[in-house]
Design an enzyme around this catalytic site. Sequence first.
Site, PDB file in Angstrom:
ATOM      1  N   ARG A  23       0.879  -1.187   0.000  1.00 19.81           N
ATOM      2  CA  ARG A  23       0.000   0.000   0.000  1.00 19.81           C
ATOM      3  C   ARG A  23       0.897   1.212   0.000  1.00 19.81           C
ATOM      4  NH1 ARG A  23      -3.712   3.152  -1.167  1.00 19.81           N
ATOM      5  NH2 ARG A  23      -5.532   3.546   0.182  1.00 19.81           N
ATOM      6  N   GLY A  24       0.883   1.944  -1.113  1.00 18.32           N
ATOM      7  CA  GLY A  24       1.861   3.000  -1.334  1.00 18.32           C
ATOM      8  C   GLY A  24       1.931   4.038  -0.244  1.00 18.32           C
ATOM      9  N   ASP A  26       1.322   3.870   2.812  1.00 22.34           N
ATOM     10  CA  ASP A  26       1.864   3.389   4.090  1.00 22.34           C
ATOM     11  C   ASP A  26       3.370   3.174   4.059  1.00 22.34           C
ATOM     12  OD1 ASP A  26      -0.690   3.330   5.092  1.00 22.34           O
ATOM     13  OD2 ASP A  26      -0.929   1.150   4.952  1.00 22.34           O
ATOM     14  N   GLY A  56     -10.221   3.368  -5.526  1.00 22.06           N
ATOM     15  CA  GLY A  56     -11.218   2.677  -6.342  1.00 22.06           C
ATOM     16  C   GLY A  56     -10.751   2.346  -7.722  1.00 22.06           C
ATOM     17  N   GLU A  90      -4.892  -7.315  -6.524  1.00 22.06           N
ATOM     18  CA  GLU A  90      -3.509  -7.734  -6.799  1.00 22.06           C
ATOM     19  C   GLU A  90      -3.148  -8.969  -5.971  1.00 22.06           C
ATOM     20  OE1 GLU A  90      -0.142  -4.728  -7.493  1.00 22.06           O
ATOM     21  OE2 GLU A  90       0.109  -5.336  -5.397  1.00 22.06           O
TER      22      GLU A  90
END
Length: 1009
Positions: A23-24, A26, A56, A90
Amino acid sequence: MAQGAGSSSVTRRWSYDVFLSFRGKDTRLNFVGHLYESLRQIGIRTFIDDESLDAGKQIRPSLFEAIKESRIAIIIFSQNYATSTFCLDELVQIIECFKEESRLVYSVFYHVDPSDVRHQRGNYGQALADLQKRLEGNDEKLQKWRWALSQAADLSGWHFQPGITKEQEHIKKITRKVSAEIKPNHLNVADYPVGLGLRVQEIISLLNLSSNKESEMVGICGIGGIGKSTIARAVYNSVADNFDGLCFLSNVREISNKHGLPQLQEMLLYKLVGEKKLRLGDFNEGIPIIKNRLQNKKILLILDDVDEVEQLWALAASCEWFGLGSRIIITTRDKQLLASLGIQKIYYVEVLNADDSLQLIERHAFKNLTGDIDHYKDVLNRAIKYSGSLPLALIMIGSHLCDKKADDWTSALNDYDGIRHERVFEVLKVSYDALSREQHKEIFLDLACFFNGEKLGDVINMLMSFRGVDPTHAISVLTDKSLIKIEKDRVTMHDLIEDMGKEIVRRQSPKEPGKRNRLWRYEDILHVLQNNTGTDEIEVIILDLPKDKEIQWNGKAFAKMKKLKVLVIKNARFSKSIKYLPNSLCVLEWKGYPFKSLPSNFHPPALVHLDLSNSCVVLQPFNKAFYFGNGKRNFVLPGKRIPQWLEYYSRGSSMSFWIRDKFPKVALWFLVENDQVYPYRCIFSVHINDTKLDISSEWLLLSTIVPNHIYICDMESIIKKVELRHADRWNQVKVSIKSNTREVIMDKEIFMAVHAYRQQNDFEDIQFRDPRIYLGCNSWQKVQQSPQDWEELEDEMNEDSNSTKVADSIQKITPYQEAEPMTTKLTGGTFDWPVQGAKTSSVARLWTFDVYVSFRGADTRFGFIAHLYESLRQSGIRPFIDDKYLPASEEIKPSLSKAIKESRMAIIVFSKTYAASTICLDELAQIIEYFKEENRRVYSVFYDVDPSEVRHQTGRYGQDLANLQNRLGINDERLQKWRRALSQAADLSGWRYQPGSRKSTIENPMLEN
């Protein structure tokens, strides 16, 4: 996810080593950024998505492709990972794709409790609840996410907790782990991997990677320099992902010779289990350690360049040493090493095809050359021809002549034709040096210098003629060592291996060919003959001189060659007549011999093969020079008549004589008398009694014969070793010749004769008329004294044809029947059946005979009994068979009674007229009485007889007993003894045989009722 054997990963080339899912917002600028840099610095190709995506937004196709093309995936679960539908999609893709192909996936829990991910609690539970509201009832997608999160949380990984462990320590651990998985997959294969694709695929198919039920071994075999190691490295790189441990042990031969087997074992254990401190004093210490450490581990082990079976014993003697699914690949020049371990899957590497050969040499030769290279076409083709398409030779030539002009290529190739490239020579010579027996080395050099491409049978015969040993085993060894091949019944070898052998001989004396032991180049032979430089080193000369050449010599050049064994002259003109030939010769083949006589001092005692066909020679004393007494001779001489002084003659296509005790020393002479000059194709056959013998390959040399030539050959040369079926009786030998050429009328034009050597034969054991018909004939009939010179051999031919007539009559009066199925059962099982109730006296007793055979001679002597006797004897069983013809009224002899007592078991052959003979019946009564008393074994054979007729004395057996009683006045006691013996014998286990049927039955007649 454990590594598996997914076939899709076998030959795959990955675009990326690692795919990072995160998660970019984070982790992109801290943990993930640092991890990516750590992986990149050690050369691991890592995919990281640099674009930031809204929560989204849909996952892009390029990311799907990156997931598919990555070898390992690392998922970093952070606080907000589950808030992104992009991350969750993903994750699903990674789990589905990697699980299907058994690829590696690791999880990193960054400031997250793994149980929250596994059970979707805490932040992960709240995030999924929020997404559920937005999905408006799309439960299927939500369930996929939950499933993927649970699957990923159960994988091996790392848990990073702030304040407890340092982030940098975690990154180092992850980097080391990934490096350990990625690094072993890369071996340098070749600068220019030409022609590898198909070969690698074929070997991979032999590996059967889809099966993990057992471990397997595969061999890669071929001559030196053909590319075995290169192919093995390419296979290693292609399949490495399928194994938990990898080890490529290169140069096994060299390391074993220099440092010993324990060092190889230490290297193997270090590469497969990381054992660094192990030091072995003896390879026997290492074997149990290898078994213990690796028996549960799925490994790929490649042993490269193995040349001794001890190396295999020390490193991989059995598949059971390794875990299920393991694969062991062995490269070697010696296929016998592979056979010693029972390896059946072997890939034989062949030379490159023409296109690949051209591509490989061009890649190495024209690295920096720009522009057109068409003007190199001729020298390139010449270089490829010289190399024999051997990869090592192509690489050596290309590298040596890299960026050189075409003229330089021509000059260098001219040098190569004289002296071979040293590197290629040394690589190929390894196989020669590995031959453990000097005899095998000598035979290899013979093949390389003289016989490449020759028929196998001709080569074997020639080598036997002057080496004095059967070369079959040596040829098998050379084949196993990849030095030669047998193709279409011819001996072949690679051109460079042939050149290597010739170079070994040339280096015996680089400047003076007269000091070498083999001469084959006509230039060298001319030098030796014209300059008288021959020495006693020379053993073999085979000369094929161009037609425009003539040898200018004094005729004495052979005088110094005291050890010359083979002289073959195929084409030659000489300025003067020959004055000397060495008496050491075993082979003299000089077709078209141009001189009128052989040297007067030429008396070769060891001469085995002589061919002077199409010569004008007039032979002088026909004595010492052509004495056949030592056996196995094969001579061809010009001539139109067979001499009368020989012991027996026949005009026609066959001839017979009779022998006993042993096969005597005899020579067969034959001649086709015809004015035609073309050769005839003939087929020879030899029968002893009714058995056709195998004709030896040496005799097949004479299958093409030339008219008006005398062919002389020992019978030992014609037939393979044979033992006489009836050693103590007369055996008919019939020699026949049949022409495949219509123009030859064999009965009129063929002359045959037999010559027996008086020095070595007992003439009471050879006869030239059937001794069973011509009772008064002499076994030895002297016709004339042996001639003293060649002119006496021109006497008239004795055209006697009795031999052929007698042979025909013998076949009529001794019709042998097919009894082999029966006799095979008798000899195959008789001595293995248990004896019930046998007394100890019969167990420890030393018997004179193993089997006593009782039979009626008139019914079975020349048919079934003859086959049974021979079958028993060939199996090493001592049978007793009465060989005398006895009238029906004669009493049984004491010698027969003694033989019955001294036989361990008995076989009674009941035939149609068995009961018509009082001798047979008395013999039977004695057998039953003696054998029953000592519980010895007795078997019955019912030869064209119903067992019930024997048991109840009905039919023919009842009639014969009645006749004996009426005719001879047999008393009741004797008759009852016969009946009792017949009944008891019929109740024994045995065989029933019916002529005309190929089957015989084993039965217990007691069960018939």
